[in-house]
Every structure is written in C-alpha cells, then in structure tokens.
Design a protein around this motif. Structure first.
Motif, PDB file in Angstrom:
ATOM      1  N   ILE A  67       7.051 -26.545 -38.968  1.00 21.68           N
ATOM      2  CA  ILE A  67       6.557 -25.330 -38.312  1.00 21.68           C
ATOM      3  C   ILE A  67       7.080 -25.240 -36.882  1.00 21.68           C
ATOM      4  CG2 ILE A  67       4.470 -24.178 -37.468  1.00 21.68           C
ATOM      5  CD1 ILE A  67       3.025 -25.233 -39.957  1.00 21.68           C
ATOM      6  N   ALA A  68       7.104 -26.392 -36.187  1.00 20.77           N
ATOM      7  CA  ALA A  68       7.583 -26.394 -34.808  1.00 20.77           C
ATOM      8  C   ALA A  68       9.057 -25.993 -34.740  1.00 20.77           C
ATOM      9  CB  ALA A  68       7.362 -27.775 -34.197  1.00 20.77           C
ATOM     10  N   ILE A  69       9.856 -26.527 -35.662  1.00 19.10           N
ATOM     11  CA  ILE A  69      11.289 -26.190 -35.664  1.00 19.10           C
ATOM     12  C   ILE A  69      11.496 -24.712 -35.989  1.00 19.10           C
ATOM     13  CG2 ILE A  69      13.485 -26.623 -36.825  1.00 19.10           C
ATOM     14  CD1 ILE A  69      12.662 -28.840 -34.914  1.00 19.10           C
ATOM     15  N   LEU A  70      10.786 -24.228 -37.010  1.00 20.89           N
ATOM     16  CA  LEU A  70      10.940 -22.818 -37.391  1.00 20.89           C
ATOM     17  C   LEU A  70      10.457 -21.890 -36.283  1.00 20.89           C
ATOM     18  CD1 LEU A  70       9.822 -22.911 -41.153  1.00 20.89           C
ATOM     19  CD2 LEU A  70      12.150 -22.792 -40.236  1.00 20.89           C
ATOM     20  N   ALA A  71       9.403 -22.305 -35.570  1.00 23.43           N
ATOM     21  CA  ALA A  71       8.881 -21.473 -34.487  1.00 23.43           C
ATOM     22  C   ALA A  71       9.888 -21.356 -33.346  1.00 23.43           C
ATOM     23  CB  ALA A  71       7.556 -22.059 -33.984  1.00 23.43           C
ATOM     24  N   THR A  72      10.526 -22.464 -33.015  1.00 20.33           N
ATOM     25  CA  THR A  72      11.525 -22.414 -31.936  1.00 20.33           C
ATOM     26  C   THR A  72      12.736 -21.590 -32.355  1.00 20.33           C
ATOM     27  OG1 THR A  72      12.413 -24.532 -32.727  1.00 20.33           O
ATOM     28  CG2 THR A  72      10.827 -24.612 -30.916  1.00 20.33           C
ATOM     29  N   MET A  73      13.102 -21.681 -33.651  1.00 20.99           N
ATOM     30  CA  MET A  73      14.213 -20.867 -34.131  1.00 20.99           C
ATOM     31  C   MET A  73      13.857 -19.389 -34.106  1.00 20.99           C
ATOM     32  SD  MET A  73      15.636 -23.125 -37.330  1.00 20.99           S
ATOM     33  CE  MET A  73      16.893 -21.895 -37.693  1.00 20.99           C
ATOM     34  N   TYR A  74      12.596 -19.083 -34.394  1.00 22.08           N
ATOM     35  CA  TYR A  74      12.153 -17.685 -34.353  1.00 22.08           C
ATOM     36  C   TYR A  74      12.238 -17.132 -32.935  1.00 22.08           C
ATOM     37  CZ  TYR A  74       9.062 -13.655 -34.905  1.00 22.08           C
ATOM     38  OH  TYR A  74       8.535 -12.391 -34.911  1.00 22.08           O
ATOM     39  N   MET A  75      12.092 -18.007 -31.966  1.00 20.26           N
ATOM     40  CA  MET A  75      12.179 -17.604 -30.561  1.00 20.26           C
ATOM     41  C   MET A  75      13.620 -17.630 -30.055  1.00 20.26           C
ATOM     42  SD  MET A  75       8.822 -19.753 -29.259  1.00 20.26           S
ATOM     43  CE  MET A  75       9.056 -19.306 -27.542  1.00 20.26           C
ATOM     44  N   ARG A  76      14.564 -17.607 -30.993  1.00 19.73           N
ATOM     45  CA  ARG A  76      15.985 -17.544 -30.677  1.00 19.73           C
ATOM     46  C   ARG A  76      16.462 -18.776 -29.915  1.00 19.73           C
ATOM     47  NH1 ARG A  76      17.805 -13.439 -33.884  1.00 19.73           N
ATOM     48  NH2 ARG A  76      16.439 -11.602 -33.681  1.00 19.73           N
ATOM     49  N   SER A  77      15.889 -19.939 -30.220  1.00 23.41           N
ATOM     50  CA  SER A  77      16.317 -21.187 -29.597  1.00 23.41           C
ATOM     51  C   SER A  77      16.742 -22.160 -30.694  1.00 23.41           C
ATOM     52  CB  SER A  77      15.167 -21.797 -28.775  1.00 23.41           C
ATOM     53  OG  SER A  77      15.543 -23.044 -28.249  1.00 23.41           O
ATOM     54  N   ASP A  78      17.702 -23.001 -30.395  1.00 25.27           N
ATOM     55  CA  ASP A  78      18.200 -23.960 -31.386  1.00 25.27           C
ATOM     56  C   ASP A  78      17.807 -25.372 -30.974  1.00 25.27           C
ATOM     57  OD1 ASP A  78      19.417 -25.374 -33.340  1.00 25.27           O
ATOM     58  OD2 ASP A  78      21.471 -24.875 -32.781  1.00 25.27           O
ATOM     59  N   PRO A  79      16.668 -25.867 -31.484  1.00 26.65           N
ATOM     60  CA  PRO A  79      16.227 -27.215 -31.092  1.00 26.65           C
ATOM     61  C   PRO A  79      17.139 -28.313 -31.616  1.00 26.65           C
ATOM     62  CG  PRO A  79      14.914 -26.417 -32.913  1.00 26.65           C
ATOM     63  CD  PRO A  79      15.789 -25.265 -32.491  1.00 26.65           C
ATOM     64  N   SER A  80      17.994 -27.994 -32.599  1.00 25.63           N
ATOM     65  CA  SER A  80      18.857 -29.016 -33.198  1.00 25.63           C
ATOM     66  C   SER A  80      20.173 -29.182 -32.459  1.00 25.63           C
ATOM     67  CB  SER A  80      19.127 -28.666 -34.662  1.00 25.63           C
ATOM     68  OG  SER A  80      19.977 -27.518 -34.743  1.00 25.63           O
ATOM     69  N   MET A  81      20.397 -28.353 -31.464  1.00 25.51           N
ATOM     70  CA  MET A  81      21.650 -28.397 -30.699  1.00 25.51           C
ATOM     71  C   MET A  81      22.869 -28.300 -31.625  1.00 25.51           C
ATOM     72  SD  MET A  81      20.722 -31.166 -27.716  1.00 25.51           S
ATOM     73  CE  MET A  81      20.147 -32.384 -28.873  1.00 25.51           C
ATOM     74  N   GLY A  82      22.797 -27.377 -32.572  1.00 30.74           N
ATOM     75  CA  GLY A  82      23.919 -27.103 -33.443  1.00 30.74           C
ATOM     76  C   GLY A  82      23.920 -27.853 -34.756  1.00 30.74           C
ATOM     77  N   LEU A  83      22.990 -28.798 -34.933  1.00 30.22           N
ATOM     78  CA  LEU A  83      22.992 -29.595 -36.172  1.00 30.22           C
ATOM     79  C   LEU A  83      22.591 -28.762 -37.384  1.00 30.22           C
ATOM     80  CD1 LEU A  83      21.465 -32.990 -34.982  1.00 30.22           C
ATOM     81  CD2 LEU A  83      23.806 -32.542 -35.718  1.00 30.22           C
ATOM     82  N   ILE A  84      21.672 -27.809 -37.203  1.00 26.22           N
ATOM     83  CA  ILE A  84      21.265 -26.974 -38.337  1.00 26.22           C
ATOM     84  C   ILE A  84      22.458 -26.175 -38.850  1.00 26.22           C
ATOM     85  CG2 ILE A  84      19.833 -24.994 -38.996  1.00 26.22           C
ATOM     86  CD1 ILE A  84      17.671 -26.065 -37.164  1.00 26.22           C
ATOM     87  N   THR A  85      23.276 -25.664 -37.925  1.00 27.95           N
ATOM     88  CA  THR A  85      24.472 -24.915 -38.327  1.00 27.95           C
ATOM     89  C   THR A  85      25.443 -25.796 -39.092  1.00 27.95           C
ATOM     90  OG1 THR A  85      24.226 -23.499 -36.385  1.00 27.95           O
ATOM     91  CG2 THR A  85      26.372 -23.481 -37.482  1.00 27.95           C
ATOM     92  N   LYS A  86      25.615 -27.046 -38.614  1.00 30.03           N
ATOM     93  CA  LYS A  86      26.524 -27.973 -39.301  1.00 30.03           C
ATOM     94  C   LYS A  86      26.007 -28.325 -40.699  1.00 30.03           C
ATOM     95  CE  LYS A  86      28.872 -30.164 -35.410  1.00 30.03           C
ATOM     96  NZ  LYS A  86      29.257 -31.432 -34.781  1.00 30.03           N
TER      97      LYS A  86
END
Length: 786
Positions: A67-86
């Motif tokens: 939930i924390a990760i999805l919430a930050t992504m919803y706020m247009r922030s990437d907590p993974s520093m590009g790892l989710i995209t990779k």
C-alpha cells in the motif's frame, strides 16, 4: 470382539448373485474426521511456518509495504528509483501481451514491494541476531547497568514486541562460538590447580603447552571449519558420542527422573490420575505442535532461549544399534502405549479426530486395570531389554523384532506418543517412614523393577496405585530443563486446570461405546527370553547398587539467601564443596550443568565449581578462622562461581571445547596425552539445579502444599555422588543425592547430612555479617531489570 468390528470400515463377500458389499458408516465417518484433523495440522504447520519465517515482521506487513509503494506511485513519485520500470521491462513477453500498460506497472510494483518486504525482513532478522549475540549484560553488576546495555535492551524489546511462536527466534539465535584455544587451556589449568599437587600441576602445565603449540592449533582449524557450516559445533557430536554411542545400560547411567508433589496427591484414584496426567501431556503436545508455547527466556529478561529440544519431545524413541543408537521421531501419533501387570496395550487417545476427555481416558485406563488376561510367554519382563546393555538388545531386535507380530507390537510402543506404566505399588512420603519412603519413591521412578518401564522412549510416565505419579526421561534427545518445563505444566494442569470431582474422578463426559484398549500380541521364542533374563540380571545389579536419598531442606530458602545479597546457586555449590570436603577429607573435580541455549541448538556446558576461591573458603572455615575473613573468602568464591557460570552460558566454557578437539583428534587418528588425560578425569561430584520455569502456574501462597519435589539422576562416577536440587518458592530447597552401595567411601544419607550441616554453617557465617555486601547475583537473578 467389539474393537475388531469398529476397526473395519467395509466388508464384502462373493455370492452367486454377485458381490455383497457392507459399509460401516460409523467407521467411515471416523476415518473422515481423522483425515480432517490431519489436514488441519498440515495447514497449521504451513501457517506457522510463514509466521515464524518472517519474524520479527508479520505477514500482514507485506500489505502495508504494498500500500505504501502504491500510494507513493499514485502521488507521482518513484520510491524504487527506477527499479519498478526495469522489472516491467523484464516481464515475460506473454505478460506484455495479456496485460495493459497499467496492469504491467501494478504487477511490477507488487514484485518490487515483495522484494523490498523480504529485504526488510532479512535486515530485521540480521539486527535481531546481532542483538542476541551481545552477552556483556550478564557480566554487569546489579544496579550498575551500562548505557550500552540499556540501549541494547530497548532495541531488543522493540524487535521482540510482536508475540512470537515457539520457534520464532530459532534462525535469529547466534551460533555457538569456538573459544580461543589458549584461553581454554588457561582456564582449564586454573580449574585444575586446587586438585593437583605442585608436581602434578607442573606436569599438566607442560602437557598443556605442548598441546597448544603443536597439535592443538591443527585441531582448532578443523573445529573452526566445522563451526562455519554446522548449526552448532558441539551438539551433534555431544548427542552421538556421549549418549547414542554408549553401549552400557541407559537405565540409571543416563535416564533421569521427575517426582510428583511432595505433600499431596490431587486424587488417590489411579485411573483418574492417569486420565488427567495423560490429557495434560497431550494438551502440551498440542501447544508444541501449534507452536503456542511461549519461547523460553532467561528468567526475568526478554532474552530467548533455543527451543530446538522441544521438537523431539513426543512420538520419539531411541532404537538400539550394535555400534550406535538412533533417535527416531514420528510426526504424529494418536495413541499411547500402556504397561500393566506384564501386559502391553495400545490406547487410542483420539476418536473421530477429537481428543478423548479426561473422563474417557480414565474409563479406558480402568478397563486396562480390570483386564484379567495374563501375560503371553516372555511378555512380562520384555522391557528389561531396554534396561540392559545396548548391543544384545540391538541384535535381538534385528533378528526377532523386524517382521511379523513382534514388529507390529514393537512399532506400536516405539511410535506411541509416550509410554505409561500403571504400577501396583504405592509411593510417596506419607507413612511411618517418610524419609525412607521418599528414597524408595525416587528409586522406583529411576529404575522400577527394571522391566516395567520402556527406557528407550523419550519419556515414560508412572502412575502408582495410590495416585502418585512420576516421570522417567531418556537423556539423548533433551536436557532436564526441557523435560522439567513439560512436567511443571503437567502437574499444574492436572491439579489446577482439569481438576477432579469430589469423589476423585476426572471431569468431563464419557462415551462408553469406546472400543476397548488393544492388547498387544507377541511371539517371543526361548532365545529372546534367555536374553531378557541376562539383560534383567545386568539391570537388576545396577539398580540394587544405587543408593538414593531425597530430602527437603526447610531451614531456609531463596528468600533468606537473597536478603544477604548472595546468589542461591553459588551458596548451594559452595555448600556442596564444604560437604564433600568434610565427607571425603579433600576436594574433587566437580560438574555443574549450565545451559548454552542462548545459542542455536545449544545444550549444556560444564561449570567446574571446585575453584581456588571455594577451596580457600572451605579451608578457612574448617581451620576456624575469624568470621570476617571467612565472609570475605566466601564473597570471593561466590563471585568466582558466578563468573564461571556466566562464561559457560556465553560459550566460553572449557569442557565442550576440549571434548570437540578430542573428537577431531580421533577422526585424524592422532593422540594427545593432554586431551586424553583431561577427558579421563572422573567427575566425583556431579551436580545440577532443576530450574522452576513457570511459577505463575503454582499459587504457593494459597496452595503451599503443592510443592514440587523436582527430580534427580544416578551417580556419574562409581566412587562419587550425583546431586540434584530444586529451589522451590522462598523457603525450601529439595535435594536428591545418589551414590553406589558398592563403594565403601560413599553414603548418600551421610552426604545428605553433610549438605544440611554445611548449608547451616555457611548461613551462620553470613548472617553474622552486620553490613550486607554487594556480592553479585546469578545471571537469572541479577538482571531482573532487563
């Protein structure tokens, strides 16, 4: 027979008209319910595996991370520093086709969240392991806790805030460290000094130096290599070479016993006491299987102890071999084995997937007691095979018990949850000779008639005709504290939770349609009966030689000792040194068992209680020196003893390290005169404290008569004493002393009198001290603030 019909789910006969199939729906229903219980246990084990696998986190914390990760992504922030995209780029092509861009992003976020969650768990477990590796708290004086220890306690409490399961801490416990060989040798020489003459000490010093500078370093390298891949570098060798490879009788020499309450019996009805005792044991097994038991901890602290010994508590037996025995453990067992008047029975304790009520078990036990059948030829004394030498038992078992009805009956005994003996004797303290009665009671539990116990079982329960009970435990699978925890729970649950009716019977409903207990059948040839007679003769000679003396010391207890700021264990150990000196006119190598369960799969270490300081105090007291001088020497001896105990608990002992070095030398085919001499020294005074671990189960203020007697063991050396003691409440210490009649220099009753006098003399000396000193307390008493 009724039980035979109950056991058959369906029958069929072939007739001219076809096959006539008859189904027993009752039996099928029981099979179904039993299967449901089995699957419930599997699901429970799976659930517990997940919970303890992520400890100190919780499975639900995964959802929080997602939930924390999805919430930050919803706020247009990437907590993974590009790892989710990779991760999204490396998804399988099939997922790219079947999922939308948003679905791929969600899946990648879930994968990243899971990996992050697992990484956090590993980090938390690593931190917990580091915290549990800190042992300096044990060496700090009472009331002078360092800031480092205070911070450590706070962090440990934070990481242990979640309610753990029984085995939650197992993978976080540190491994037992291999001590520096020079330090071990120096500590050995210091412990040996009071027992050697000047010439003998000089000779041992030279042997030690030669060992340390030559062979010792080579052996140490192999031992360190083992410590890198073994969970515990001591425990497997200790179990194998000290216990399982022993070829002599395990009765008396290895097995130990636990006794009932001292003053009372909850009921005088034998079958009822058996019903509640068996139920309490099975309730404990349920808690172990479900991991609902709280992990054991250092008393008064949050520091967990290893729980690995609980795994083989039930459904376990020691099977004999010609070279070494083997411990066999089964995942589950729905029956127990019962012995009465020479007959063996199988008693099912579950029906249709439910545990029988105490009243139902009482009914089944009463049926066994009323059974008028006679033992089959050779059956009555068959248990003597487990009491004699191991090699003949191994050969007989292999030749005559590996097939047919003998194998089936033996399997029932060995696979049973535990073993129960319904004894026709009456035991306990009551009677015209309370002292002698206690001694006979101890001997009865320790060895009985040498054939009416099954000494190979992990533990056996004895229920006497007058309702008293006792426990006999095989030693290889676990040490006394683990069994003591089980026995405390059993006694307390029997007396205070399950209870009895006014006429002494078990409570609960009863289904009188229960099938009768199954009497085991045997075909025992004359060759086996001949070996039974030989084994019985060996065991009987050993049993007759044991001199047991059990006595409650009521003059003072833990309360008065602690008022003097003295460790109760240290006072008792120094008292034993004084008693032995008066009894034998000198000092001896003394063994006190200390646990090493602060480490994973830890068992025991030896505290060499005979020290320079304790000997100095004893000599000063016997020489009549001034009270102030004796008190000063006692405080030094007490502090020294407590330091030895702390070192043993934290992996800096002497004997297990030297033992493992000796095992390595045997594997390499090299001899060490130093190790050979050290390990051949006899322990003429072997001592052990039975810890009281669950005082909350016993309300001694309102029920002071429910005092446990503790337990004991046989003598280790032919010319020595075995001493076990339990500190009960604030005002009593129970002692168990054993020796051998065949040694003219030992006498258990005489030594018991010497213990009593020594304890009183030491208390007299200490009580004369008007100014209480700040002597250290034991690790389990000095750290209450933790």
């Amino acid at each position: 027979m009724a039980e035979a019909h109950q056991a058959v789910a369906f029958q069929f006969t072939i007739t001219p008209e076809g096959i006539d199939l008859q189904l027993s729906y009752q039996a099928l229903n029981q099979i179904l319910l039993s299967g449901v219980r089995s699957w419930k246990k599997r699901v429970s084990r799976l659930r517990n595996g997940v919970i303890k696998g992520v400890y100190p986190a919780s499975p639900s914390s995964w959802l929080f991370v997602v939930i924390a990760i999805l919430a930050t992504m919803y706020m247009r922030s990437d907590p993974s520093m590009g790892l989710i995209t990779k991760i999204q780029q490396h998804l399988p092509l099939s997922l790219h086709v079947s999922l939308s861009s948003q679905g791929q992003t969600m899946l990648s976020a879930l994968l990243f969240s899971t990996l992050l969650w697992l990484s956090l768990i590993l980090a938390l477990r690593f931190c917990l392991k580091l915290l549990l590796s800190y042992h300096q708290w044990m060496f700090e004086q009472h009331g002078r806790v360092s800031n480092t220890t205070k911070i450590w306690v706070t962090l440990l409490r934070l990481l242990s805030s979640r309610k753990p399961l029984l085995y939650s801490y197992q993978t976080s416990l540190p491994h037992l460290p291999v001590p520096v060989i020079k330090e071990t040798v120096n500590r050995y020489l210091l412990s040996a000094r009071p027992l050697l003459t000047d010439e003998g000490y000089e000779r041992m010093t030279k042997l030690a130096a030669q060992f340390e500078n030559n062979l010792g370093n080579r052996l140490q390298r192999y031992l360190k290599l083992k410590a890198l891949w073994a969970t515990n570098y001591v425990s497997d060798w200790w179990e194998e070479y000290i216990y399982l490879r022993s070829r002599g009788p395990i009765m008396v020499n290895s097995n130990y016993y636990g006794m009932d309450f001292l003053y009372v019996s909850p009921t005088s009805v034998q079958a009822a006491r058996a019903g509640n005792t068996i139920t309490a044991l099975l309730l404990y097994r349920r808690k172990v299987n479900r991991e609902e038991l709280k992990p054991s901890r250092v008393p008064g602290t949050v520091i967990p102890l290893c729980a690995a010994q609980c795994e083989r508590m039930f459904n376990t037996t020691r099977t004999p071999g010609e070279e070494t025995d083997v411990l066999q453990h089964w995942q589950d067992s729905e029956f127990i084995a019962v012995y009465h008047r020479g007959r063996y029975f199988r008693l099912w304790v579950y029906r249709a997937g439910r545990l029988l009520s105490p009243r139902e078990i009482e009914l089944q036990i009463q049926r066994i007691l009323e059974d008028q059948s006679v033992p089959l030829p050779g059956e009555e004394k068959l248990g003597a095979l487990t009491a004699g030498d191991r090699v003949p038992w191994a050969k007989i078992r292999k030749q005559y018990f590996s097939s047919g009805i003998n194998k089936r009956s033996l399997d029932i005994i060995e696979r049973s949850a535990f073993f129960v003996t319904l004894d026709d004797e009456e035991q306990g303290m009551k009677g015209d000779d309370p002292v002698g009665n206690l001694d006979r009671y101890a001997k009865s539990i320790l060895h009985g008639n040498c054939y009416d116990r099954w000494f190979d079982k992990s533990f056996s329960i004895v229920i006497y005709k007058n309702g008293k009970s006792g426990l006999n435990a095989e030693h290889s699978w676990a040490d006394a504290p683990t069994v003591a925890h089980l026995w405390e729970y059993t006694l307390a649950t029997d007396a205070f939770q399950l209870g009895y009716t006014e006429d002494g019977h078990c409570k609960g409903d009863v289904d009188r349609s229960l099938p009768l207990p199954q009497k085991l059948t045997w075909d025992i040839p004359s060759e086996v009966q001949a070996q039974v007679s030989v084994s019985l003769a060996v065991a009987q000679a050993l049993a007759d030689d044991v001199d047991c003396h059990v006595f409650p010391f009521r003059e003072f207890g833990k309360g008065q000792i602690k008022k003097l700021r003295v460790s109760p264990d240290a006072l008792i150990q120094i008292g034993l040194q004084l008693a032995y000196y008066r009894d034998r006119g000198g000092f001896c190598l003394t063994y006190e068992a200390s646990m090493t369960r602060l480490f994973r799969e830890g068992r025991t270490e030896t505290v060499r209680s005979c020290s320079n300081e304790s000997c100095a105090f004893v000599k000063a007291l016997e020489a009549g020196e001034a009270g102030e001088q004796c008190r000063r020497l006692f405080r030094q001896a007490s502090e020294r003893h407590q330091n030895l105990y702390r070192m043993a608990m934290t992996g800096a002992g002497i004997d297990r390290h030297l033992f493992c070095l000796y095992v390595v030398s045997k594997y390499l085919g090299v001899d060490s005169p130093f190790l050979k001499e050290v390990l051949s020294e006899p322990w003429r005074l072997s001592t052990s404290q039975t810890p009281v671990q669950q005082m909350e189960l016993f309300d001694l203020k309102n029920n002071p008569e429910f005092i446990s007697l503790g337990g004991g063991f046989g003598p280790v050396a032919d010319d020595g004493y075995g001493v076990s003691y339990i500190i009960v409440g604030e005002e009593m210490i129970n002692f168990h002393v054993s020796s051998k009649h065949s040694c003219s220099e030992t006498d258990s009753h005489r030594f018991g009198r010497q213990i009593t006098k020594a304890m009183l003399d030491i208390m007299t000396v200490l009580s004369a001290d008007a100014k209480p000193s700040s002597s250290s307390k034991s690790p389990t008493q000095s750290k209450k603030q933790l």
